[in-house]
Design a protein around this motif. Structure first.
Motif: not given
Length: 140
Positions: A74-75, A79, A81-82, A86-89, A125
């Motif tokens: 994450e982070n 990326y 797409h957030d 932070a866990d999205d992409m 997620r």
């Protein structure tokens, strides 16, 4: 040849790898008279996935989570797409790596999984919510 199809809505689970074999088998009562066939399970989401692996030792599921968190952290500043955190992409990438479906043979009215195999919901997620699966089986 018979065809069976049903949607299964799984309750929200925390991030990680969760055995869902029993929940799927409970939906498959219409296949108990089939000699042979195929069962296809598809997840209707882009941030969770499905796989088949070890069903006995829970450390396998923990090690999967550890590996994927190291492989897709994450982070990452690269990326774009957030929108959902932070866990999205990372969740989308992990889901693409694992896949959206599994296919299992049916033998004598049951899923023909190996002795130590189970079906996993891979929740990528932190707060993924409920997950919808489409179970389709065909056989004789």
């Amino acid at each position: 040849m018979e065809i069976f199809q049903q949607q299964l809505i799984l309750p929200a689970r925390p991030r990680g790898f969760h055995l869902i074999t029993k929940e799927i088998e409970e939906r498959l009562s219409p296949i108990t008279d089939w000699r042979s066939g195929i069962c296809h399970i598809f997840i209707k989401h882009t941030s969770a996935s499905l796989t088949i692996n070890e069903n006995a030792d829970p450390t396998v599921r923990m090690d999967f989570e550890t590996y994927f968190n190291k492989a897709v952290p994450e982070n990452d500043p690269d990326y774009r797409h957030d929108y959902e955190g932070a866990d999205d992409m990372p969740a989308h990438i992990k889901a693409s790596m694992m896949g959206v479906s599994v296919t299992i043979p049916i033998e004598n009215g049951r899923l023909a999984l190996g002795t130590w195999q189970g079906i996993y919901l891979c929740e990528h997620r932190n707060h993924g919510g409920s997950r919808r699966l489409m179970i389709t089986a065909w056989g004789i």
